[in-house]
Write an enzyme that holds these catalytic residues in place. Structure first.
Site, mmCIF file in Angstrom:
data_model
loop_
_atom_site.group_PDB
_atom_site.id
_atom_site.type_symbol
_atom_site.label_atom_id
_atom_site.label_comp_id
_atom_site.label_asym_id
_atom_site.label_seq_id
_atom_site.Cartn_x
_atom_site.Cartn_y
_atom_site.Cartn_z
ATOM 1 N N HIS A 1 0.859 -1.179 0.000
ATOM 2 C CA HIS A 1 0.000 0.000 0.000
ATOM 3 C C HIS A 1 0.897 1.231 0.000
ATOM 4 O O HIS A 1 1.449 1.607 1.033
ATOM 5 C CB HIS A 1 -0.920 -0.004 1.227
ATOM 6 C CG HIS A 1 -2.070 -0.944 1.094
ATOM 7 N ND1 HIS A 1 -1.915 -2.312 1.139
ATOM 8 C CD2 HIS A 1 -3.388 -0.724 0.897
ATOM 9 C CE1 HIS A 1 -3.100 -2.883 0.977
ATOM 10 N NE2 HIS A 1 -3.998 -1.949 0.821
ATOM 11 N N ALA B 1 -12.039 1.897 3.968
ATOM 12 C CA ALA B 1 -10.964 1.040 3.472
ATOM 13 C C ALA B 1 -10.151 1.745 2.378
ATOM 14 O O ALA B 1 -10.472 2.853 1.945
ATOM 15 C CB ALA B 1 -11.540 -0.273 2.951
ATOM 16 N N HIS B 2 -9.114 1.062 1.913
ATOM 17 C CA HIS B 2 -8.164 1.667 0.977
ATOM 18 C C HIS B 2 -8.816 2.103 -0.341
ATOM 19 O O HIS B 2 -9.720 1.480 -0.852
ATOM 20 C CB HIS B 2 -6.992 0.718 0.690
ATOM 21 C CG HIS B 2 -7.373 -0.622 0.150
ATOM 22 N ND1 HIS B 2 -6.614 -1.749 0.361
ATOM 23 C CD2 HIS B 2 -8.429 -1.044 -0.591
ATOM 24 C CE1 HIS B 2 -7.177 -2.778 -0.240
ATOM 25 N NE2 HIS B 2 -8.276 -2.378 -0.819
ATOM 26 N N ASN B 3 -8.322 3.226 -0.848
ATOM 27 C CA ASN B 3 -8.666 3.790 -2.162
ATOM 28 C C ASN B 3 -10.057 4.408 -2.242
ATOM 29 O O ASN B 3 -10.481 4.831 -3.329
ATOM 30 C CB ASN B 3 -8.552 2.743 -3.285
ATOM 31 C CG ASN B 3 -7.186 2.106 -3.368
ATOM 32 O OD1 ASN B 3 -6.195 2.711 -2.990
ATOM 33 N ND2 ASN B 3 -7.134 0.880 -3.837
ATOM 34 N N SER C 1 -11.998 0.887 -2.658
ATOM 35 C CA SER C 1 -12.072 1.414 -4.023
ATOM 36 C C SER C 1 -13.459 1.828 -4.478
ATOM 37 O O SER C 1 -13.777 1.739 -5.663
ATOM 38 C CB SER C 1 -11.487 0.392 -5.018
ATOM 39 O OG SER C 1 -10.164 0.070 -4.696
#
Length: 326
Positions: free
Chosen positions: A206, A247-249, A267
């Site tokens: 990441h 969460a990520h993105n 995402s």
């Protein structure tokens, strides 16, 4: 924007990248220097990118990347300027290449360069509690404060008039002005990215960051993961209640209100003026439009257009939900 948190080992020649990642050089690519690995939108003609799903066909068709890790089935969508690198598993190959450029991005160990704020010049300019630790190259604006037992790791930037609560950990993050981060938050840790394997799960690097825009509030005990290849962004004037997980993105728009215990998979994109009730869940890789209202406890598993009101699992039009449950 140059990422201040992870050291890039580029430029690296494309043939050396493929050899190191154990990828067959089908087209005999040689010599070209590659500076970085980026997503389809951010990549330039000196970068390598990846394309693994037709969900991203529009971005893939106009990417400026020099090379793209993809499948044989998807390679014909790429523009002529972007040379395909065909593999069986795009995400695993991308993870391997990302590790080559950013070998320190897989682990998420504590910052060994932190020091008690009382031993730094920041203690003169920042109102702070007891046992506050800060890393190197920290920038904190005027009239900002940090509560007891909080840790601000190296290279983090915090703007003016910000309030960081107690027992907060911030890393890999840029925070704009007038932001409140309440007690117990963890901002900028790596996301939940890995590939299951019987012999041991493969972690995905990441290398993105968290960006929190002006006038936001992050409620107690909330967690915001940094991005994998792109950034996690919280838009202006957005308020998160307690125990929210981003969460990520994820890209959260402006003027959003997100109630307690809402969870976002990775995402997804939220428009502006979105309201989400408590304990709702948003699946990954979705687009939620502007002015959307999502009822508490709902499960969002598909895109939601602008100006919609939805509720239930799976989330559906609010009027239909009420009619079905009378």
């Amino acid at each position: 924007m140059i990422n201040p948190f992870f050291k890039n080992k580029g430029p690296i020649k494309i043939d050396d990248i493929l050899i190191s990642a154990n990828i067959s050089n089908k087209y005999k690519y040689i010599e070209t220097n590659i500076l970085d690995v980026k997503d389809l939108v951010a990549a330039s003609n000196t970068d390598i990118t990846f394309f693994h799903s037709k969900k991203y066909e529009a971005a893939a068709s106009i990417t400026r990347a020099a090379y793209c890790i993809t499948t044989k089935q998807l390679s014909n969508i790429l523009p002529k300027n972007c040379k395909p690198i065909e593999v069986d598993n795009v995400l695993i190959s991308t993870a391997m290449i990302t590790k080559i450029f950013y070998p320190d991005s897989v682990t998420d160990d504590f910052d060994p360069q932190t020091n008690n704020i009382e031993k730094t010049i920041l203690h003169k300019t920042v109102k702070h509690g007891q046992n506050v630790l800060v890393g190197k190259n920290i920038k904190i604006g005027t009239n900002s404060s940090i509560g007891h037992n909080s840790i601000i790791e190296s290279n983090v930037i915090i703007g003016d008039n910000c309030s960081i609560g107690s027992n907060v950990i911030i890393r890999n993050t840029l925070i704009k002005n007038n932001v409140y981060i309440l007690d117990g938050c963890i901002i900028g840790k790596k996301g939940f990215g890995f590939f299951p394997n019987k012999n041991g799960n493969t972690r995905y690097p990441h290398i993105g960051i968290v960006i929190i825009e002006d006038n936001c509030e992050i409620g107690c005990g909330s967690t915001i993961d940094r991005g994998s290849l792109s950034n996690t962004i919280i838009g202006k004037n957005t308020f998160l209640d307690n125990q929210v997980h981003i969460a990520h993105n994820n890209k959260i728009g402006e003027n959003c209100i997100i109630a307690g215990q809402v969870g976002f998979a990775g995402s997804s994109t939220l428009g502006n003026n979105v309201m989400i009730g408590g304990q709702a869940g948003i699946s990954g890789h979705l687009k939620v439009g502007n002015n959307v209202q999502i009822g508490g406890g709902s499960g969002v598993i598909k895109n939601i257009p602008d100006n919609s009101k939805v509720m239930g699992y799976p989330a559906r039009d609010l009027k239909k939900f009420i009619k079905d449950n009378q």
